[in-house]
Design a protein around this motif. Structure first.
Motif, PDB file in Angstrom:
ATOM      1  N   ILE A   1       0.876  -1.169   0.000  1.00 33.37           N
ATOM      2  CA  ILE A   1       0.000   0.000   0.000  1.00 33.37           C
ATOM      3  C   ILE A   1       0.913   1.218   0.000  1.00 33.37           C
ATOM      4  N   ASP A   2       0.605   2.204  -0.813  1.00 32.73           N
ATOM      5  CA  ASP A   2       1.484   3.365  -0.852  1.00 32.73           C
ATOM      6  C   ASP A   2       1.475   4.102   0.485  1.00 32.73           C
ATOM      7  N   LYS A   3       2.561   4.796   0.760  1.00 40.39           N
ATOM      8  CA  LYS A   3       2.787   5.401   2.078  1.00 40.39           C
ATOM      9  C   LYS A   3       1.746   6.468   2.395  1.00 40.39           C
ATOM     10  N   LYS A   4       1.351   7.258   1.411  1.00 36.91           N
ATOM     11  CA  LYS A   4       0.376   8.322   1.634  1.00 36.91           C
ATOM     12  C   LYS A   4      -0.974   7.746   2.070  1.00 36.91           C
ATOM     13  N   ALA A   5      -1.400   6.677   1.406  1.00 37.64           N
ATOM     14  CA  ALA A   5      -2.666   6.041   1.780  1.00 37.64           C
ATOM     15  C   ALA A   5      -2.575   5.449   3.184  1.00 37.64           C
ATOM     16  N   MET A   6      -1.430   4.877   3.516  1.00 35.71           N
ATOM     17  CA  MET A   6      -1.253   4.282   4.836  1.00 35.71           C
ATOM     18  C   MET A   6      -1.301   5.339   5.930  1.00 35.71           C
ATOM     19  N   VAL A   7      -0.690   6.493   5.695  1.00 33.21           N
ATOM     20  CA  VAL A   7      -0.696   7.574   6.695  1.00 33.21           C
ATOM     21  C   VAL A   7      -2.108   8.104   6.895  1.00 33.21           C
ATOM     22  N   THR A   8      -2.868   8.266   5.803  1.00 32.97           N
ATOM     23  CA  THR A   8      -4.246   8.759   5.962  1.00 32.97           C
ATOM     24  C   THR A   8      -5.119   7.744   6.673  1.00 32.97           C
ATOM     25  N   ILE A   9      -4.904   6.463   6.401  1.00 31.79           N
ATOM     26  CA  ILE A   9      -5.651   5.419   7.108  1.00 31.79           C
ATOM     27  C   ILE A   9      -5.308   5.444   8.588  1.00 31.79           C
ATOM     28  N   GLN A  10      -4.037   5.574   8.903  1.00 30.27           N
ATOM     29  CA  GLN A  10      -3.616   5.582  10.306  1.00 30.27           C
ATOM     30  C   GLN A  10      -4.183   6.789  11.044  1.00 30.27           C
ATOM     31  N   LYS A  11      -4.166   7.964  10.422  1.00 33.92           N
ATOM     32  CA  LYS A  11      -4.731   9.153  11.063  1.00 33.92           C
ATOM     33  C   LYS A  11      -6.233   9.008  11.264  1.00 33.92           C
ATOM     34  N   GLY A  12      -6.898   8.420  10.269  1.00 36.63           N
ATOM     35  CA  GLY A  12      -8.337   8.211  10.395  1.00 36.63           C
ATOM     36  C   GLY A  12      -8.669   7.247  11.527  1.00 36.63           C
TER      37      GLY A  12
ATOM     38  N   ILE B   1     -10.843   1.642   4.643  1.00 41.80           N
ATOM     39  CA  ILE B   1     -11.327   3.001   4.378  1.00 41.80           C
ATOM     40  C   ILE B   1     -12.844   3.080   4.540  1.00 41.80           C
ATOM     41  N   LYS B   2     -13.562   2.051   4.091  1.00 45.03           N
ATOM     42  CA  LYS B   2     -15.022   2.039   4.265  1.00 45.03           C
ATOM     43  C   LYS B   2     -15.411   2.067   5.734  1.00 45.03           C
ATOM     44  N   ILE B   3     -14.708   1.284   6.550  1.00 45.61           N
ATOM     45  CA  ILE B   3     -15.024   1.248   7.982  1.00 45.61           C
ATOM     46  C   ILE B   3     -14.715   2.588   8.629  1.00 45.61           C
ATOM     47  N   ILE B   4     -13.599   3.202   8.257  1.00 44.56           N
ATOM     48  CA  ILE B   4     -13.259   4.516   8.809  1.00 44.56           C
ATOM     49  C   ILE B   4     -14.323   5.544   8.423  1.00 44.56           C
ATOM     50  N   ASN B   5     -14.715   5.554   7.151  1.00 44.26           N
ATOM     51  CA  ASN B   5     -15.718   6.526   6.703  1.00 44.26           C
ATOM     52  C   ASN B   5     -17.078   6.275   7.333  1.00 44.26           C
ATOM     53  N   LYS B   6     -17.430   5.025   7.532  1.00 47.21           N
ATOM     54  CA  LYS B   6     -18.712   4.710   8.171  1.00 47.21           C
ATOM     55  C   LYS B   6     -18.736   5.232   9.603  1.00 47.21           C
ATOM     56  N   LYS B   7     -17.643   5.004  10.327  1.00 45.59           N
ATOM     57  CA  LYS B   7     -17.545   5.493  11.699  1.00 45.59           C
ATOM     58  C   LYS B   7     -17.504   7.021  11.732  1.00 45.59           C
ATOM     59  N   ALA B   8     -16.816   7.640  10.762  1.00 42.83           N
ATOM     60  CA  ALA B   8     -16.738   9.101  10.701  1.00 42.83           C
ATOM     61  C   ALA B   8     -18.101   9.713  10.414  1.00 42.83           C
ATOM     62  N   MET B   9     -18.862   9.103   9.519  1.00 41.73           N
ATOM     63  CA  MET B   9     -20.203   9.613   9.218  1.00 41.73           C
ATOM     64  C   MET B   9     -21.093   9.539  10.457  1.00 41.73           C
ATOM     65  N   LYS B  10     -20.907   8.490  11.241  1.00 41.48           N
ATOM     66  CA  LYS B  10     -21.709   8.322  12.447  1.00 41.48           C
ATOM     67  C   LYS B  10     -21.315   9.341  13.517  1.00 41.48           C
ATOM     68  N   ASN B  11     -20.007   9.552  13.718  1.00 40.70           N
ATOM     69  CA  ASN B  11     -19.530  10.423  14.785  1.00 40.70           C
ATOM     70  C   ASN B  11     -19.412  11.893  14.375  1.00 40.70           C
ATOM     71  N   LEU B  12     -18.846  12.138  13.198  1.00 38.16           N
ATOM     72  CA  LEU B  12     -18.513  13.500  12.803  1.00 38.16           C
ATOM     73  C   LEU B  12     -19.464  14.067  11.743  1.00 38.16           C
ATOM     74  N   GLY B  13     -20.148  13.213  11.027  1.00 36.69           N
ATOM     75  CA  GLY B  13     -21.059  13.670   9.988  1.00 36.69           C
ATOM     76  C   GLY B  13     -20.386  13.895   8.638  1.00 36.69           C
ATOM     77  N   THR B  14     -19.102  13.613   8.496  1.00 39.88           N
ATOM     78  CA  THR B  14     -18.420  13.758   7.217  1.00 39.88           C
ATOM     79  C   THR B  14     -17.440  12.623   7.006  1.00 39.88           C
ATOM     80  N   LYS B  15     -17.058  12.419   5.772  1.00 39.44           N
ATOM     81  CA  LYS B  15     -16.057  11.393   5.453  1.00 39.44           C
ATOM     82  C   LYS B  15     -14.671  11.950   5.744  1.00 39.44           C
ATOM     83  N   ILE B  16     -13.769  11.079   6.174  1.00 40.85           N
ATOM     84  CA  ILE B  16     -12.394  11.478   6.441  1.00 40.85           C
ATOM     85  C   ILE B  16     -11.518  11.199   5.236  1.00 40.85           C
ATOM     86  N   ILE B  17     -11.715  10.047   4.614  1.00 39.80           N
ATOM     87  CA  ILE B  17     -10.878   9.630   3.501  1.00 39.80           C
ATOM     88  C   ILE B  17     -11.773   9.412   2.287  1.00 39.80           C
TER      89      ILE B  17
END
Length: 183
Positions: free
Chosen positions: A9-20, A165-181
């Protein structure tokens, strides 16, 4: 020996996943459960290919076919992250192992009988081969796991990143109301 799939997995995608993951899952257990769910979903193509190979190449496929499951490892990796396995699951039911009316010897006999009747206890012989009746003749194994990895490994590796990424976005939509990635 287990066959492992190396995922690039490219490094940029991995960093965004980790931050999410850090934003949405503050505790390690929640992060591990989210990763485990993503790994289970992404292992479905591998399970499907292994079942198809068993159905096409093995002589008796009934219980072995049904025993192919995706199951979690008992312990996390050294890095503290979960892992999942695809293969035959041979687990004696609780009605045998936790029956208080049976003696220990009766439980052993019942569990041995169940293992012979059920699931994939003979997958090892099918995979690697065996000597019938401990004789000198050798029946070669079919080698289904490497073939299943070759057929479904790339698809599985591709699904890992999207499932996380789907799981992160699903949790973000539930908690924050927006997608992170964004995909």
């Amino acid at each position: 020996m287990a066959d492992f799939i190396q995922i690039d997995i490219d490094k940029k995608a991995m960093v965004t996943i980790q931050k999410g993951l850090e934003k949405l899952f503050p505790r390690d257990r929640q992060t591990n459960n989210a990763l485990k769910a993503a790994l289970r979903k992404s292992a479905l193509p591998l399970k499907r290919h292994l079942k198809a190979l068993i159905k096409s190449k093995a002589y008796d496929t009934g219980r072995l076919y049904k025993s192919i499951k995706i199951f979690d490892s008992k312990r996390n990796t050294r890095a503290g992250r979960p892992s999942v396995f695809v293969g035959p699951l041979v687990k004696v039911p609780n009605k045998i192992t936790k029956n208080k009316n049976m003696t220990l010897e009766e439980k052993r006999q019942a569990s041995d009988a169940w293992k012979k009747e059920a699931s994939g206890y003979y997958f090892y012989m099918l995979e690697y081969g065996f000597h019938p009746k401990c004789g000198k003749t050798y029946v070669a194994g079919l080698g289904l796991r490497p073939e299943a990895v070759a057929l479904g490994g790339a698809q599985t590796a591709g699904l890992v990143e999207t499932e996380v990424i789907k799981i992160i976005n699903k949790k973000a939509m539930k908690n924050l109301g927006t997608k992170i990635i964004n995909l």
